[in-house]
Design a protein around this motif. Structure first.
Motif, mmCIF file in Angstrom:
data_model
loop_
_atom_site.group_PDB
_atom_site.id
_atom_site.type_symbol
_atom_site.label_atom_id
_atom_site.label_comp_id
_atom_site.label_asym_id
_atom_site.label_seq_id
_atom_site.Cartn_x
_atom_site.Cartn_y
_atom_site.Cartn_z
ATOM 1 N N TYR A 287 25.515 -4.668 -5.643
ATOM 2 C CA TYR A 287 26.378 -5.774 -6.063
ATOM 3 C C TYR A 287 26.310 -5.960 -7.586
ATOM 4 O O TYR A 287 27.331 -6.021 -8.271
ATOM 5 C CB TYR A 287 25.960 -7.053 -5.327
ATOM 6 C CG TYR A 287 26.671 -8.286 -5.805
ATOM 7 C CD1 TYR A 287 27.948 -8.586 -5.336
ATOM 8 C CD2 TYR A 287 26.094 -9.144 -6.745
ATOM 9 C CE1 TYR A 287 28.626 -9.710 -5.785
ATOM 10 C CE2 TYR A 287 26.761 -10.259 -7.201
ATOM 11 C CZ TYR A 287 28.023 -10.541 -6.718
ATOM 12 O OH TYR A 287 28.701 -11.647 -7.171
ATOM 13 N N GLU A 288 25.067 -6.007 -8.094
ATOM 14 C CA GLU A 288 24.911 -6.264 -9.529
ATOM 15 C C GLU A 288 25.465 -5.113 -10.363
ATOM 16 O O GLU A 288 26.077 -5.330 -11.406
ATOM 17 C CB GLU A 288 23.433 -6.532 -9.864
ATOM 18 C CG GLU A 288 23.011 -7.891 -9.320
ATOM 19 C CD GLU A 288 21.544 -8.237 -9.558
ATOM 20 O OE1 GLU A 288 20.790 -7.345 -10.018
ATOM 21 O OE2 GLU A 288 21.174 -9.385 -9.258
ATOM 22 N N ALA A 289 25.270 -3.894 -9.890
ATOM 23 C CA ALA A 289 25.798 -2.741 -10.636
ATOM 24 C C ALA A 289 27.326 -2.775 -10.653
ATOM 25 O O ALA A 289 27.948 -2.510 -11.688
ATOM 26 C CB ALA A 289 25.286 -1.441 -10.015
ATOM 27 N N LEU A 290 27.931 -3.112 -9.522
ATOM 28 C CA LEU A 290 29.400 -3.173 -9.470
ATOM 29 C C LEU A 290 29.922 -4.250 -10.428
ATOM 30 O O LEU A 290 30.895 -4.033 -11.152
ATOM 31 C CB LEU A 290 29.879 -3.451 -8.038
ATOM 32 C CG LEU A 290 29.737 -2.290 -7.048
ATOM 33 C CD1 LEU A 290 29.984 -2.770 -5.619
ATOM 34 C CD2 LEU A 290 30.709 -1.147 -7.392
ATOM 35 N N GLY A 294 32.245 -4.043 -13.978
ATOM 36 C CA GLY A 294 33.494 -4.760 -14.230
ATOM 37 C C GLY A 294 34.297 -5.074 -12.967
ATOM 38 O O GLY A 294 35.413 -5.587 -13.053
ATOM 39 N N TRP A 295 33.721 -4.795 -11.801
ATOM 40 C CA TRP A 295 34.427 -5.091 -10.562
ATOM 41 C C TRP A 295 34.322 -6.574 -10.222
ATOM 42 O O TRP A 295 33.327 -7.221 -10.532
ATOM 43 C CB TRP A 295 33.816 -4.312 -9.394
ATOM 44 C CG TRP A 295 34.068 -2.839 -9.424
ATOM 45 C CD1 TRP A 295 33.310 -1.899 -10.059
ATOM 46 C CD2 TRP A 295 35.135 -2.143 -8.786
ATOM 47 N NE1 TRP A 295 33.838 -0.652 -9.851
ATOM 48 C CE2 TRP A 295 34.960 -0.774 -9.077
ATOM 49 C CE3 TRP A 295 36.213 -2.538 -7.998
ATOM 50 C CZ2 TRP A 295 35.836 0.202 -8.606
ATOM 51 C CZ3 TRP A 295 37.088 -1.570 -7.529
ATOM 52 C CH2 TRP A 295 36.903 -0.218 -7.842
ATOM 53 N N THR A 296 35.335 -7.072 -9.545
ATOM 54 C CA THR A 296 35.254 -8.405 -8.959
ATOM 55 C C THR A 296 34.814 -8.207 -7.515
ATOM 56 O O THR A 296 35.547 -7.604 -6.719
ATOM 57 C CB THR A 296 36.639 -9.095 -8.988
ATOM 58 O OG1 THR A 296 37.071 -9.113 -10.355
ATOM 59 C CG2 THR A 296 36.584 -10.488 -8.433
ATOM 60 N N VAL A 297 33.627 -8.656 -7.193
ATOM 61 C CA VAL A 297 33.093 -8.465 -5.837
ATOM 62 C C VAL A 297 32.704 -9.833 -5.285
ATOM 63 O O VAL A 297 31.924 -10.542 -5.918
ATOM 64 C CB VAL A 297 31.812 -7.589 -5.847
ATOM 65 C CG1 VAL A 297 31.471 -7.104 -4.451
ATOM 66 C CG2 VAL A 297 31.943 -6.434 -6.810
ATOM 67 N N PRO A 298 33.233 -10.224 -4.125
ATOM 68 C CA PRO A 298 32.762 -11.493 -3.568
ATOM 69 C C PRO A 298 31.270 -11.397 -3.252
ATOM 70 O O PRO A 298 30.794 -10.341 -2.833
ATOM 71 C CB PRO A 298 33.588 -11.665 -2.282
ATOM 72 C CG PRO A 298 34.370 -10.423 -2.091
ATOM 73 C CD PRO A 298 34.200 -9.540 -3.282
ATOM 74 N N GLU A 299 30.568 -12.496 -3.478
ATOM 75 C CA GLU A 299 29.132 -12.493 -3.193
ATOM 76 C C GLU A 299 28.947 -12.209 -1.705
ATOM 77 O O GLU A 299 29.621 -12.818 -0.875
ATOM 78 C CB GLU A 299 28.572 -13.866 -3.545
ATOM 79 C CG GLU A 299 27.146 -13.782 -4.020
ATOM 80 C CD GLU A 299 26.577 -15.157 -4.264
ATOM 81 O OE1 GLU A 299 27.239 -15.947 -4.968
ATOM 82 O OE2 GLU A 299 25.485 -15.421 -3.732
ATOM 83 N N ALA A 344 23.096 7.342 -1.063
ATOM 84 C CA ALA A 344 24.494 7.084 -0.718
ATOM 85 C C ALA A 344 25.050 5.982 -1.623
ATOM 86 O O ALA A 344 26.179 6.074 -2.126
ATOM 87 C CB ALA A 344 24.603 6.680 0.749
ATOM 88 N N ASN A 345 24.244 4.958 -1.845
ATOM 89 C CA ASN A 345 24.690 3.849 -2.692
ATOM 90 C C ASN A 345 24.913 4.330 -4.129
ATOM 91 O O ASN A 345 25.840 3.885 -4.808
ATOM 92 C CB ASN A 345 23.664 2.711 -2.659
ATOM 93 C CG ASN A 345 23.416 2.215 -1.243
ATOM 94 O OD1 ASN A 345 24.299 2.326 -0.387
ATOM 95 N ND2 ASN A 345 22.233 1.692 -0.995
ATOM 96 N N HIS A 350 28.555 5.688 -8.655
ATOM 97 C CA HIS A 350 29.150 6.643 -9.608
ATOM 98 C C HIS A 350 30.658 6.731 -9.417
ATOM 99 O O HIS A 350 31.433 6.731 -10.374
ATOM 100 C CB HIS A 350 28.529 8.047 -9.410
ATOM 101 C CG HIS A 350 27.138 8.129 -9.963
ATOM 102 N ND1 HIS A 350 26.073 8.668 -9.270
ATOM 103 C CD2 HIS A 350 26.645 7.713 -11.148
ATOM 104 C CE1 HIS A 350 24.982 8.564 -10.005
ATOM 105 N NE2 HIS A 350 25.304 8.000 -11.149
ATOM 106 N N THR A 351 31.058 6.794 -8.157
ATOM 107 C CA THR A 351 32.496 6.900 -7.863
ATOM 108 C C THR A 351 33.233 5.646 -8.324
ATOM 109 O O THR A 351 34.317 5.732 -8.916
ATOM 110 C CB THR A 351 32.720 7.085 -6.349
ATOM 111 O OG1 THR A 351 31.836 8.097 -5.891
ATOM 112 C CG2 THR A 351 34.139 7.463 -6.030
#
Ligand code: PMP
Length: 359
Positions: A287-290, A294-299, A344-345, A350-351
């Motif tokens: 979550y923190e890396a995303l 710069g991603w918007t990720v719901p908690e 996997a994560n 990276h992707t």
């Protein structure tokens, strides 16, 4: 159509197909499956031994009443035996709940998007789905759900945390909602991912149901306990509802392998919940890396993250697959990615980083 073909129920025409998460393709690079919210850990050795021992008796029917498992659940969760019902995964129990409460002319309310089985089991029962859009923050809009209740409403699903967005409903808003629901309408708290929750403000449904006869709680052995392939879940509900669930269950649906493995898993709970703890650490890392990327990720409080990619969802899923992970795209809406093994994560991260540059 031939005149001699069997007449089928018209409701089936509207039943969407359940889309399972893609497994890694045999001839492609994809080695990791992050598409079905499964537990990446293999069964504990003790659980494996139990399953192998039970396999010696597969010429016999299982215990119809799941007595051993029911006794264990009753002790573990501090609920009377007649408040419990088991089924073939919690999706089986969810279907039993809809069949017990709603038929043609009745309505079943749930948030949308949420667990994709809800529209399927609602339509199979002949009832009408009432889908209430998620909020801008990807969570349940409980006010709108309460406002959607009519005299035809028979059941309301609250998926907490919500699949596929990972968002949660907290105590105060859930209690306020439950206070607004008429007592003849059953509220089902689907807590398939309960063990992954770390937010102390998220209530345990098993506490909430105790003095509310119209609340039932769904739990599963598929996620935290790692038994998705064995198909066993259960409901905690007041006796009339629990008895109705036993009536609507497929006789002998829960195999003896599943019953015994579930008991062994409850007895090995400390170790299994330790693994859940590791997955929760991985969830925080992902979550923190995303977010840093710069991603918007719901908690998220579940074992997955949600990326609202809209029209780019299929492209992102293809990029992940090319990198070695399969994820779960919802066409035109977003992509759900299960938290899996660290490698996997890493592939996913990276992707995601490279893909963001293409947006
Ligand atoms: N509820 C929710 C919210 C889920 O995401 C799932 C699994 N995808 C289930 C129920 C059903 O899981 P199972 O039938 O394996 O218990």
């Amino acid at each position: 159509m031939s005149e001699t073909s069997p007449k089928l129920r018209a409701e089936l025409d509207g039943v969407p197909a359940y889309k399972p998460g893609r497994p890694p393709s045999a001839d492609g690079p994809a080695a990791y499956k992050l598409s079905s919210n499964e537990n990446p850990y293999p069964p504990l050795p003790g659980v494996m031994e139990t399953v192998c021992a039970a396999a010696k008796n597969v010429n016999r029917y299982p215990d119809l009443a799941c007595s051993g498992l029911m006794g264990e659940l009753s002790d573990r969760f501090g609920v009377p035996l007649d408040h419990l019902a088991t089924g073939t995964g919690s999706v089986g129990v969810a279907q039993q709940l809809v069949q017990a409460t709603a038929g043609p002319g009745d309505e079943v309310i749930y948030a949308w998007r949420s667990f994709e089985a809800y529209p399927i089991i609602t339509r199979i029962s002949g009832a009408t789905p009432v889908e209430v859009p998620l909020t801008a923050g990807e969570g349940h809009d409980l006010d709108a759900m309460a406002a959607a209740i009519t005299e035809r409403t028979r059941l309301i699903f609250v998926c907490n945390p919500n699949n596929p967005t990972g968002t949660v409903v907290r105590r105060a808003e859930l209690e306020r909602f439950l206070d607004r629901v008429p007592s003849e309408v059953l509220v089902v708290l689907d807590e398939a991912y309960r063990e992954f929750i770390r937010d102390p403000e998220v209530p345990d449904g098993i506490e909430l149901y105790r003095n509310r006869p119209n609340v039932a709680v769904l739990r599963t052995f598929s996620k935290a306990y790692g038994l998705a392939g064995l198909r066993v879940g259960f409901a905690v509900a007041h006796p009339r509802v629990a008895a109705a669930l036993r009536k609507t269950a497929v006789p002998f649906g829960v195999s003896q392998l599943a019953q015994d493995a579930a008991v062994a898993s409850l007895r090995a709970e400390d170790e299994l919940l330790g693994r859940v703890g590791s997955l929760v650490c991985e969830r925080t890392r992902v979550y923190e890396a995303l977010v840093r990327q710069g991603w918007t990720v719901p908690e998220t409080q579940a074992n997955f993250v949600w990326l609202r990619l809209g029209e780019r969802s299929a492209d992102f899923a293809a990029a992940c697959e090319a990198a070695g992970v399969t994820v779960r795209p919802f066409a035109g809406e977003g992509v759900r990615v299960t938290i899996g093994e660290a490698e996997a994560n890493d592939l996913l991260l990276h992707t995601a980083e490279a893909f963001l540059k293409t947006l």
